[in-house]
Design a protein around this motif. Structure first.
Motif, PDB file in Angstrom:
ATOM      1  N   PHE A 208       0.678  -1.209  -0.089  1.00  0.00           N
ATOM      2  CA  PHE A 208       0.052  -0.043   0.422  1.00  0.00           C
ATOM      3  C   PHE A 208       0.457   0.927  -0.045  1.00  0.00           C
ATOM      4  N   ARG A 209       2.109   1.331   0.086  1.00  0.00           N
ATOM      5  CA  ARG A 209       2.784   2.416  -0.292  1.00  0.00           C
ATOM      6  C   ARG A 209       4.118   2.174  -0.738  1.00  0.00           C
ATOM      7  N   ASN A 210       5.528   3.189  -0.801  1.00  0.00           N
ATOM      8  CA  ASN A 210       5.817   3.118  -1.194  1.00  0.00           C
ATOM      9  C   ASN A 210       7.319   3.489  -1.093  1.00  0.00           C
ATOM     10  N   ARG A 211       8.649   3.761  -2.160  1.00  0.00           N
ATOM     11  CA  ARG A 211       9.333   3.690  -2.179  1.00  0.00           C
ATOM     12  C   ARG A 211      10.278   3.889  -1.073  1.00  0.00           C
ATOM     13  N   GLU A 212       9.751   5.901  -1.471  1.00  0.00           N
ATOM     14  CA  GLU A 212       9.790   7.099  -0.835  1.00  0.00           C
ATOM     15  C   GLU A 212      10.212   6.336   0.794  1.00  0.00           C
ATOM     16  N   GLU A 213       8.773   6.072   1.337  1.00  0.00           N
ATOM     17  CA  GLU A 213       8.529   6.142   2.309  1.00  0.00           C
ATOM     18  C   GLU A 213       8.736   5.282   3.133  1.00  0.00           C
ATOM     19  N   LEU A 214       9.415   3.871   2.041  1.00  0.00           N
ATOM     20  CA  LEU A 214      10.178   2.866   3.179  1.00  0.00           C
ATOM     21  C   LEU A 214      11.353   3.019   3.827  1.00  0.00           C
ATOM     22  N   CYS A 215      12.224   4.047   2.590  1.00  0.00           N
ATOM     23  CA  CYS A 215      13.538   4.487   2.717  1.00  0.00           C
ATOM     24  C   CYS A 215      13.230   5.462   3.781  1.00  0.00           C
ATOM     25  N   LYS A 216      12.471   6.699   3.891  1.00  0.00           N
ATOM     26  CA  LYS A 216      12.651   7.375   4.755  1.00  0.00           C
ATOM     27  C   LYS A 216      12.714   6.798   6.155  1.00  0.00           C
ATOM     28  N   TYR A 217      11.808   6.005   6.694  1.00  0.00           N
ATOM     29  CA  TYR A 217      11.861   5.398   8.081  1.00  0.00           C
ATOM     30  C   TYR A 217      12.704   3.967   8.038  1.00  0.00           C
ATOM     31  N   GLY A 218      13.538   3.856   6.793  1.00  0.00           N
ATOM     32  CA  GLY A 218      14.919   3.351   7.431  1.00  0.00           C
ATOM     33  C   GLY A 218      14.942   1.512   6.988  1.00  0.00           C
ATOM     34  N   ALA A 219      14.525   1.732   5.708  1.00  0.00           N
ATOM     35  CA  ALA A 219      14.324  -0.631   6.175  1.00  0.00           C
ATOM     36  C   ALA A 219      14.967  -0.740   5.680  1.00  0.00           C
ATOM     37  N   SER A 220      15.604  -1.841   5.787  1.00  0.00           N
ATOM     38  CA  SER A 220      16.864  -2.473   5.924  1.00  0.00           C
ATOM     39  C   SER A 220      17.028  -3.257   4.547  1.00  0.00           C
ATOM     40  N   TYR A 221      16.374  -3.537   3.599  1.00  0.00           N
ATOM     41  CA  TYR A 221      15.902  -3.750   2.618  1.00  0.00           C
ATOM     42  C   TYR A 221      14.652  -3.695   2.018  1.00  0.00           C
ATOM     43  N   ILE A 222      14.338  -3.325   0.547  1.00  0.00           N
ATOM     44  CA  ILE A 222      13.914  -2.861  -0.185  1.00  0.00           C
ATOM     45  C   ILE A 222      13.220  -3.862  -1.202  1.00  0.00           C
ATOM     46  N   VAL A 223      12.102  -4.615  -1.581  1.00  0.00           N
ATOM     47  CA  VAL A 223      12.480  -5.863  -1.844  1.00  0.00           C
ATOM     48  C   VAL A 223      10.795  -5.362  -3.367  1.00  0.00           C
ATOM     49  N   SER A 224      10.970  -5.520  -4.470  1.00  0.00           N
ATOM     50  CA  SER A 224      10.184  -5.406  -5.286  1.00  0.00           C
ATOM     51  C   SER A 224       9.080  -6.742  -5.337  1.00  0.00           C
ATOM     52  N   ASN A 225       9.523  -8.409  -5.489  1.00  0.00           N
ATOM     53  CA  ASN A 225       9.057  -9.840  -5.439  1.00  0.00           C
ATOM     54  C   ASN A 225       9.458 -10.185  -4.198  1.00  0.00           C
ATOM     55  N   CYS A 226       8.809 -11.679  -4.435  1.00  0.00           N
ATOM     56  CA  CYS A 226       9.726 -12.465  -3.366  1.00  0.00           C
ATOM     57  C   CYS A 226      10.269 -13.437  -3.387  1.00  0.00           C
ATOM     58  N   GLU A 227      11.153 -13.368  -4.732  1.00  0.00           N
ATOM     59  CA  GLU A 227      12.848 -14.166  -5.184  1.00  0.00           C
ATOM     60  C   GLU A 227      13.333 -13.200  -4.187  1.00  0.00           C
ATOM     61  N   GLU A 228      13.376 -12.028  -3.965  1.00  0.00           N
ATOM     62  CA  GLU A 228      14.107 -11.240  -3.684  1.00  0.00           C
ATOM     63  C   GLU A 228      14.351 -10.874  -2.494  1.00  0.00           C
ATOM     64  N   ILE A 229      13.393 -11.450  -1.781  1.00  0.00           N
ATOM     65  CA  ILE A 229      12.911 -12.215  -0.077  1.00  0.00           C
ATOM     66  C   ILE A 229      13.769 -13.172   0.010  1.00  0.00           C
ATOM     67  N   LEU A 230      13.843 -14.346  -0.287  1.00  0.00           N
ATOM     68  CA  LEU A 230      14.607 -15.347  -0.652  1.00  0.00           C
ATOM     69  C   LEU A 230      16.518 -15.111  -0.632  1.00  0.00           C
ATOM     70  N   TYR A 231      16.079 -14.389  -1.763  1.00  0.00           N
ATOM     71  CA  TYR A 231      17.759 -13.886  -2.396  1.00  0.00           C
ATOM     72  C   TYR A 231      18.463 -13.887  -0.233  1.00  0.00           C
ATOM     73  N   ILE A 232      17.690 -12.462   0.450  1.00  0.00           N
ATOM     74  CA  ILE A 232      18.185 -11.904   1.255  1.00  0.00           C
ATOM     75  C   ILE A 232      18.195 -13.105   2.263  1.00  0.00           C
ATOM     76  N   VAL A 233      16.826 -14.430   2.536  1.00  0.00           N
ATOM     77  CA  VAL A 233      17.501 -15.150   4.005  1.00  0.00           C
ATOM     78  C   VAL A 233      18.159 -15.783   3.701  1.00  0.00           C
ATOM     79  N   GLU A 234      18.881 -15.992   2.624  1.00  0.00           N
ATOM     80  CA  GLU A 234      19.978 -16.965   1.715  1.00  0.00           C
ATOM     81  C   GLU A 234      21.289 -16.530   2.140  1.00  0.00           C
ATOM     82  N   GLY A 235      21.657 -14.965   2.255  1.00  0.00           N
ATOM     83  CA  GLY A 235      22.266 -14.567   2.984  1.00  0.00           C
ATOM     84  C   GLY A 235      23.373 -13.244   1.771  1.00  0.00           C
ATOM     85  N   GLY A 236      21.853 -13.197   0.275  1.00  0.00           N
ATOM     86  CA  GLY A 236      22.851 -12.203  -0.198  1.00  0.00           C
ATOM     87  C   GLY A 236      22.444 -10.925   0.039  1.00  0.00           C
ATOM     88  N   LYS A 237      22.482  -9.630  -0.609  1.00  0.00           N
ATOM     89  CA  LYS A 237      22.208  -8.177   0.080  1.00  0.00           C
ATOM     90  C   LYS A 237      21.220  -7.992  -1.229  1.00  0.00           C
TER      91      LYS A 237
END
Ligand SMILES: O=C(O)COP(=O)(O)O
Length: 240
Positions: A208-237
């Motif tokens: 429901f929100r956008n990159r700007e908001e997530l950046c502003k509040y300091g998200a450790s990561y920002i992803v645009s699809n589920c693959e990227e979540i697996l990538y993070i969990v598997e130790g990537g950046k």
């Protein structure tokens, strides 16, 4: 196992052992499920009864995230007294009760993501500001086979997100330290909850929100699809 996941898993330098995340807590609305239309329709029903202007789904995306009481306050054009809030909230719940399964669906690839995480032995939980009974009912309906350690929505006597009480309770039930848990959500409320709980956070861009908001509040990561979540969990950046 999904083909896409294997491709990511093979990326240079990425091994499962590198990941420090052993648990994930998900937000519900705007993260696992697209609930915007059922919530918007329910709130618009209340506003129509009060002869007030209604909103588009896009407008509701900015109003949702703090629970239904806050949604009610955000949707009335002027400040309202407690009695009116209670009356409107009661109507909102009655409307939502009839509608909450009408158009609500999981986002693309969420099923695959959850199944892959379970296969990897990642412990899963849900922390939503949606009333506990709806949160549990929706998870049961759409993700029946996923063995969540705990699913919590808004509960009496427990502060809503961004208070970290529920996130920390879930981490404890997972037998994990907060640093081993990733909090995934779509709004500033989720990112701040993670910070308050000393957890890393992932902001998702399909909600429901956008990159700007997530950046502003300091998200450790920002992803645009589920693959990227697996990538993070598997130790990537992440892509952040
Ligand atoms: O009802 C809401 O405010 C939405 O709750 P959630 O984004 O925490 O799932």
């Amino acid at each position: 196992m999904a083909v896409k996941r294997k491709r990511l898993y093979r990326q240079e330098g990425v091994t499962e052992q590198m990941s420090k995340y052993k648990g994930i807590i998900f937000d519900l609305d705007g993260t696992l499920l697209n609930t915007i239309e059922d919530i918007g329709d329910s709130m618009n029903g209340v506003l129509e009864t009060f002869n007030l202007p209604i909103y588009s789904y896009e407008e509701y995306k900015k109003k949702i995230g703090g629970g239904f009481r806050k949604l009610t306050l955000n949707s009335f054009p002027e400040k309202i007294d407690e009695e009116t809030i209670d009356k409107a909230l009661d109507m909102l719940y009655k409307n939502y009760d009839r509608r909450y399964l009408n158009k609500t669906r999981p986002y693309e690839s969420i099923d695959n993501l959850l199944n892959s995480l379970v296969e990897e032995g990642i412990k899963l939980g849900v922390n939503s500001n949606k009333k506990d009974e709806y949160t549990k009912s929706l998870i049961e309906k759409f993700f029946k086979t996923i063995p969540f350690v705990k699913v919590y929505g808004e509960r009496n006597g427990i502060p809503n997100k961004p208070d970290p009480a529920t996130a920390l309770e879930i981490a404890q039930l997972m037998n994990l330290n907060p640093e081993e848990v990733l909090f995934i959500g779509d709004s500033n409320t989720d990112i701040v909850t993670a910070k308050n709980a000393h957890m890393d956070s992932v902001g998702v861009l399909w909600g429901f929100r956008n990159r700007e908001e997530l950046c502003k509040y300091g998200a450790s990561y920002i992803v645009s699809n589920c693959e990227e979540i697996l990538y993070i969990v598997e130790g990537g950046k992440g892509t952040f």
